[in-house]
Design a protein around this motif. Structure first.
Motif, short mmCIF file in Angstrom:
data_model
loop_
_atom_site.label_atom_id
_atom_site.label_comp_id
_atom_site.label_asym_id
_atom_site.label_seq_id
_atom_site.Cartn_x
_atom_site.Cartn_y
_atom_site.Cartn_z
N SER A 130 0.70 -1.06 0.18
CA SER A 130 -0.07 -0.12 0.17
C SER A 130 0.83 1.31 0.01
O SER A 130 0.53 2.15 -0.61
CB SER A 130 -0.89 -0.01 0.96
OG SER A 130 -1.92 -0.94 1.15
N VAL A 141 0.84 4.45 -2.81
CA VAL A 141 0.68 5.70 -2.60
C VAL A 141 1.94 6.50 -2.71
O VAL A 141 1.46 7.79 -3.21
CB VAL A 141 0.64 5.75 -0.62
CG1 VAL A 141 0.91 7.37 -0.14
CG2 VAL A 141 -0.51 5.14 -0.25
N ARG A 155 -2.39 11.07 -4.35
CA ARG A 155 -2.81 10.37 -3.05
C ARG A 155 -4.34 10.80 -2.75
O ARG A 155 -4.88 10.09 -1.83
CB ARG A 155 -1.90 10.97 -1.93
CG ARG A 155 -0.50 10.37 -1.89
CD ARG A 155 0.48 11.32 -1.38
NE ARG A 155 1.84 10.37 -1.65
CZ ARG A 155 2.97 10.90 -1.25
NH1 ARG A 155 3.37 12.15 -1.03
NH2 ARG A 155 4.30 10.20 -1.43
N ALA A 158 -6.38 8.20 -4.27
CA ALA A 158 -6.24 6.81 -3.47
C ALA A 158 -7.26 6.98 -2.33
O ALA A 158 -7.96 5.95 -1.93
CB ALA A 158 -4.70 6.65 -3.12
N ALA A 161 -10.47 4.25 -1.61
CA ALA A 161 -10.54 3.51 -0.49
C ALA A 161 -11.87 3.65 0.26
O ALA A 161 -12.46 2.71 0.97
CB ALA A 161 -9.33 3.92 0.44
N VAL A 193 -4.62 1.97 2.31
CA VAL A 193 -4.39 2.88 1.37
C VAL A 193 -4.62 4.17 1.87
O VAL A 193 -4.11 5.23 1.77
CB VAL A 193 -5.03 2.41 0.10
CG1 VAL A 193 -5.05 3.63 -0.84
CG2 VAL A 193 -4.60 1.03 -0.30
N SER A 242 -2.22 7.50 2.60
CA SER A 242 -2.21 8.56 1.90
C SER A 242 -2.68 9.82 2.54
O SER A 242 -1.95 11.07 2.16
CB SER A 242 -3.49 8.44 0.74
OG SER A 242 -3.22 7.26 -0.10
N SER A 274 4.63 3.59 5.38
CA SER A 274 4.06 2.20 5.47
C SER A 274 5.08 1.24 6.22
O SER A 274 4.63 0.28 6.78
CB SER A 274 3.89 1.74 4.01
OG SER A 274 5.03 1.46 3.20
#
Length: 423
Positions: free
Chosen positions: A75, A79, A84, A87, A91, A129, A133, A361
């Motif tokens: 993920s 990103v 972003r 995304a 999500a 995600v 982001s 992440s």
């Protein structure tokens, strides 16, 4: 691209101005986190209707957080390759559809604890995600020297929505019926999408011209940056241990607190209000954090914040009186928000924009990855030694993170930021 202008093309006239894009992002964050709070408190409350097993109830928390262990690294790679904001929109749309599906199953009376597990896992995957982001987009919306202020505002909104508004609302919605408990957060996620679409501009991070990299290489680059940066590495270890302890206790707290068979014997609505005291403390902490850091320095502020944060874990071991537990949760929430503001603002200052998603992440892969392990440990220990003993054991573990402060003194923090500015 510098942080003197927002990526959305909205000039930052002064470093003191957070800007319209920031406040639209803040509003979307609030709506999204109310939905998060409703779901994460509402699912265990609904699951209690199917089972009273500590292992199965704790498993609900495992289902929410296991995706961080499985999907955080890929993920983060996405990103750092995608826009972003888009995304985040995708999500939340996925999460809204999942909850709408559960509402349909509730109407047709075909729900089960296993269906809750499946949706919790899928929603948790989408959350990886969204959250990565949301944190990575902030340095492109506000000036670098305003990051602590912006993060403080965002944390205040996020935590007050997630833990102050969401939990009591979850209690009311569950009392009204499963359909309401599923449909309401779905609607709030869609509303958050609508506000997010008003954030102007593109937020795809810049990549080195002409350089094509593999997914594996991108992920490895983020992991290497985190591992080689001593302060970031230490922060990650501290948070990982603390998250293990807090999740172990929160996973079984509903059994300790709710129902006539529990130690605290609370109804669902009062349970939600009790959890909301943590968010109230977090909001208060976000307001006093800048002053506390200015007074004590970042290192001492971290010591105070983690020490008081331990009350989130240990208060139920000391008393079953709801008022005293609530005071402990309030102080714990105030402490933890201070540490979050310090650590996240530091990471946003020292990590290049093109790596923010991947380093974030990697951090969450470890720190959130310990949460399903903590939830499983809480359930098993609760079965073996009793619920109250779980809170005592995990409080001692949470206090152990203060060892890490030896590494992250003020000189180490300042030196890392100077080096990042030079490069």
């Amino acid at each position: 691209m510098t942080n003197n202008d927002s990526a959305a093309g909205e000039p930052l006239r002064s470093s003191a101005v957070l800007g319209g894009n920031f406040w639209r992002l803040c509003a979307s964050t609030g709506l999204s986190n109310i939905a998060d709070g409703v779901v994460k408190v509402g699912f265990p409350l609904i699951a209690v209707a199917y089972t009273r097993s500590p292992v199965l109830i704790a498993g609900m928390t495992v289902a929410f957080y296991l995706p961080w262990l499985l999907f955080a690294l890929p993920s983060g790679m996405l990103v750092d390759r995608l826009d972003r904001r888009r995304a985040m929109v995708a999500a939340n749309t996925v999460r809204a559809c999942l909850l709408a599906l559960l509402a349909v199953t509730a109407v047709t009376d075909v729900g089960s604890v296993w269906l809750l597990y499946g949706v919790a896992f899928a929603a948790g995957a989408a959350e990886t995600v969204y959250d990565l982001s949301a944190q990575s987009i902030v340095p492109k919306v506000v000036a670098k020297d305003r990051l602590p202020r912006a993060n403080g505002r965002l944390y205040a909104v996020e935590l007050s929505a997630n833990e102050f508004v969401g939990p009591p609302l979850a209690g009311l919605l569950v009392a009204a019926g499963a359909v309401a408990a599923f449909a309401a957060p779905a609607a709030m996620w869609l509303a958050a999408v609508g506000v997010l679409l008003l954030v102007r501009g593109a937020f795809r991070p810049e990549r080195e011209t002409g350089r094509r990299t593999s997914i594996r290489a991108d992920i490895a680059e983020g992991l290497r940056f985190l591992w080689r940066q001593k302060v970031l590495r230490t922060f990650t270890a501290m948070v990982a241990v603390f998250n293990f302890a807090t999740t172990a206790t929160s996973a079984v707290f509903v059994l300790h607190a709710v129902g006539e068979a529990s130690a605290m014997r609370l109804p669902e609505v009062v349970f939600g209000l009790l959890l909301a005291t943590t968010a109230a403390g977090s909001v208060a902490g976000s307001l006093v954090a800048p002053g506390l850091v200015a007074l004590l320095g970042r290192t001492r502020a971290l010591v105070v914040s983690f020490a008081t944060g331990t009350l989130l874990v240990g208060a139920p071991a000391l008393t079953t009186e709801p008022l005293l537990v609530g005071i402990g949760f309030f102080l714990g929430g105030a402490g933890i928000i201070t540490s979050n503001i310090i650590m996240v603002s530091f990471r946003q200052r020292v990590v290049p924009d093109r790596l923010l998603g991947r380093v974030g992440s990697a951090h969450r892969f470890i720190t959130y990855g310990t949460q399903p392990l903590g939830a499983a440990a809480g359930g098993l220990l609760g079965q073996l030694i009793g619920l109250r003993a779980v809170f005592a054991v995990m409080a001692l573990l949470a206090l152990s993170v203060l060892i890490g402060v030896v590494v992250v003194d003020n000189d180490a923090l300042d030196s890392a930021e100077r080096q990042a500015d030079q490069t």
